[in-house]
Design an enzyme around this catalytic site. Structure first.
Site, PDB file in Angstrom:
ATOM      1  N   CYS A   1       1.351   0.084  -8.850  1.00  0.00           N
ATOM      2  CA  CYS A   1       2.643   0.844  -8.349  1.00  0.00           C
ATOM      3  C   CYS A   1       3.969   0.728  -8.997  1.00  0.00           C
ATOM      4  O   CYS A   1       4.952   1.544  -8.760  1.00  0.00           O
ATOM      5  CB  CYS A   1       2.696  -0.008  -6.930  1.00  0.00           C
ATOM      6  SG  CYS A   1       3.033  -1.527  -7.157  1.00  0.00           S
TER       7      CYS A   1
ATOM      8  N   VAL B   1       0.583   4.893   5.333  1.00  0.00           N
ATOM      9  CA  VAL B   1       0.019   3.860   6.237  1.00  0.00           C
ATOM     10  C   VAL B   1       1.082   2.915   6.517  1.00  0.00           C
ATOM     11  O   VAL B   1       1.312   2.355   7.566  1.00  0.00           O
ATOM     12  CB  VAL B   1      -0.842   2.692   5.299  1.00  0.00           C
ATOM     13  CG1 VAL B   1      -1.605   1.531   6.086  1.00  0.00           C
ATOM     14  CG2 VAL B   1      -2.273   3.583   4.860  1.00  0.00           C
TER      15      VAL B   1
ATOM     16  N   GLY C   1       0.817  -1.300  -0.096  1.00  0.00           N
ATOM     17  CA  GLY C   1       0.078  -0.122   0.046  1.00  0.00           C
ATOM     18  C   GLY C   1       1.027   1.211   0.108  1.00  0.00           C
ATOM     19  O   GLY C   1       1.907   1.286  -0.337  1.00  0.00           O
ATOM     20  N   SER C   2       0.268   2.255   0.657  1.00  0.00           N
ATOM     21  CA  SER C   2       0.900   3.587   0.592  1.00  0.00           C
ATOM     22  C   SER C   2       1.991   3.874   1.580  1.00  0.00           C
ATOM     23  O   SER C   2       2.028   3.088   2.692  1.00  0.00           O
ATOM     24  CB  SER C   2      -0.119   4.600   1.072  1.00  0.00           C
ATOM     25  OG  SER C   2      -0.588   4.655   2.054  1.00  0.00           O
TER      26      SER C   2
ATOM     27  N   GLU D   1       5.694  -3.566   0.816  1.00  0.00           N
ATOM     28  CA  GLU D   1       5.366  -3.344  -0.652  1.00  0.00           C
ATOM     29  C   GLU D   1       4.809  -1.836  -0.815  1.00  0.00           C
ATOM     30  O   GLU D   1       3.720  -2.045  -0.946  1.00  0.00           O
ATOM     31  CB  GLU D   1       5.053  -4.481  -1.283  1.00  0.00           C
ATOM     32  CG  GLU D   1       5.636  -5.905  -1.026  1.00  0.00           C
ATOM     33  CD  GLU D   1       7.075  -5.833  -1.728  1.00  0.00           C
ATOM     34  OE1 GLU D   1       7.416  -5.126  -2.526  1.00  0.00           O
ATOM     35  OE2 GLU D   1       7.920  -6.522  -1.346  1.00  0.00           O
TER      36      GLU D   1
END
Length: 490
Positions: free
Chosen positions: A261, A209, A205-206, A227
């Site tokens: 991504c 977070v 994710g980001s 990741e």
């Protein structure tokens, strides 16, 4: 208290509720029993996961289309087939991966000893998926966790609700309910979930977070794989077949509506290359999606209205000039493939990962200037170089750092199970896919079974100490080549 979490691995469609503590306790008890350790159990679960994907392909496609308007081609290629390939690869190599590693360097003092490395499962792991590839970003880490012998709790993205619910229904039907659980909930539920102790946390994710994940893991000293993403550049330089480059660039950038991504985030090239590239991009986009990409069945949509508004806000704030696309519709979250020129490093589009079908083109004057620009930014998840000149590709590769690298194409490197996939620096930590995922979810336990032979060497280390014994012991434990007529690896 996560009593409102629904553990579908036990309840199925009955709606029975369990607290997260009961779920974790159940999985931990299973792990301690050793059920997940044998090769046959792992292979059976991998086979069952394979059946889950193969037997429910249409349901998966329907869910992905509902969540992201994904065309069948992209769903099969980037969600279903990539998962199947990782499963095939793991099942083919599992026995080899599980074998102890005996190729260990030894010295004279340990020459008669049995030295090896065991790969052992970590325990109960938490896998938190992402919304942009809601199937494969949860199932590929699960393949690795199963292959390594772990129990796992899966937390799919709540943003893609159709895929989330499908996973919650299918996982307990195909996999052991005592070893694997699916927990559904929102961001606040995930925060509460992270208060519990896990043996590994795998998050996709980001970066925002990810920082919360690290803070939550710290009190338990839980290892974490992150990741993430970042602004992955596509550097086009030197002699190049501009039409081939345009096709590969457009496909990798606008695949999944740019919500990848590893999508090229921006282009670096000379003004001369830019002027040749733009008509090739226009021609390619018309060939790919027709005169109206919004009417094309091959063009997806932005995942939510909030994400659509974020992208439109970035586009409106940009000082760049829109030369291709720019059209949008809020009612169905559509943004046309859009290309901008005259974009500066300080532009709104260059401050964070775009994650949508918007492609800025920045100009540089030399290879060195392009490399310097890349190195001034955070290390990206991927770096792409397009050039017919091998020296250009090699020079960029040798003078930059990124999670992954691909010359003369985009995003395809992540589909090969033999290559590690992961970030570096701000783009993540740790890697997976194939053997690399197995290693991520395994503890490499260094083992030595000592022989009772060569006790004449061992007595050198016992008190009373002397310089004489120390000299002999240093000689017996050295790894310097030919110091005792042997070599470092036996």
């Amino acid at each position: 208290d996560l009593s409102e979490f629904r553990d579908r691995s036990k309840s199925g469609s009955t709606g029975q509720h369990m607290t997260i503590y009961e779920v974790i306790d159940r999985l931990r008890a299973t792990f301690r029993s050793g059920v997940t350790f044998p090769e046959q159990f792992r292979m059976t679960q991998l086979q069952n996961l394979l059946s889950l994907v193969e037997e429910n392909e249409q349901l998966i496609q329907d869910a992905l289309h509902k969540d992201l308007h994904k065309p069948k081609f992209e769903s099969v290629l980037s969600e279903i087939q990539i998962t199947l390939n990782d499963l095939y690869f793991a099942m083919e190599n599992l026995r080899t991966w599980m074998q102890p590693e005996y190729n260990i360097g030894k010295n004279l003092a340990t020459r008669m000893d049995d030295c090896f490395i065991r790969r052992e499962p970590l325990g109960v792991v938490l896998i938190i998926g992402a919304w942009n590839y809601p199937l494969h970003l949860i199932l590929l880490p699960l393949v690795a966790a199963i292959a390594a012998g772990n129990c796992a709790i899966l937390k799919p993205s709540e943003i893609c609700q159709a895929t989330e619910q499908l996973l919650a229904e299918l996982i307990p039907k195909y996999l052991s309910q005592d070893c694997y659980a699916v927990l559904c909930g929102g961001a606040e539920d995930t925060k509460s979930l992270l208060k519990n102790k896990f043996d590994h946390i795998f998050y996709t994710g980001s970066q925002v977070v990810a920082r919360s994940i690290l803070l939550a893991a710290a009190p338990h000293l839980t290892p974490v794989t992150l990741e993430l993403g970042g602004k992955s550049p596509c550097f086009i330089y030197g002699h190049i077949d501009i039409h081939k480059a345009a096709k590969r660039l457009c496909w990798s950038k606008f695949f999944n509506t740019g919500q990848s991504c590893v999508a090229p985030d921006y282009v670096l090239c000379t003004a001369q290359t830019r002027d040749a590239l733009l008509p090739a991009l226009r021609e390619t986009l018309r060939t790919f999606y027709g005169p109206d990409p919004g009417a094309s069945l091959d063009m997806g949509r932005i995942v939510t209205p909030r994400h659509w508004r974020r992208l439109m806000d970035m586009l409106e704030k940009s000082k760049g000039k829109v030369v291709i696309g720019g059209e949008s519709r809020e009612e169905d979250r559509y943004i046309a493939p859009t290309v901008l020129v005259d974009v500066q490093e300080s532009d709104a589009l260059m401050q964070e990962e775009i994650f949508g079908p918007i492609l800025p083109i920045l100009t540089i004057e030399s290879l060195e200037e392009g490399i310097d620009y890349i190195n001034r930014q955070e290390k990206p998840l991927a770096l792409y170089v397009f050039s017919d000149e091998t020296s250009v590709v090699t020079t960029v590769l040798n003078n930059t750092s990124s999670g992954g690298f691909c010359g003369n194409d985009g995003i395809v490197h992540m589909a090969l199970p033999g290559l590690p996939f992961g970030g570096v620096g701000a783009s993540g930590m740790g890697s997976y896919h194939g053997r690399w995922g197995f290693e991520t979810f395994s503890h490499r336990r260094g083992c030595m079974n000592r022989s009772w032979l060569l006790e004449r060497v061992n007595v050198l280390r016992y008190p009373p100490y002397s310089d004489y014994n120390l000299g002999w012991l240093r000689w017996a434990t050295t790894f310097k080549k030919n110091s005792w007529g042997g070599c470092s690896v036996m």
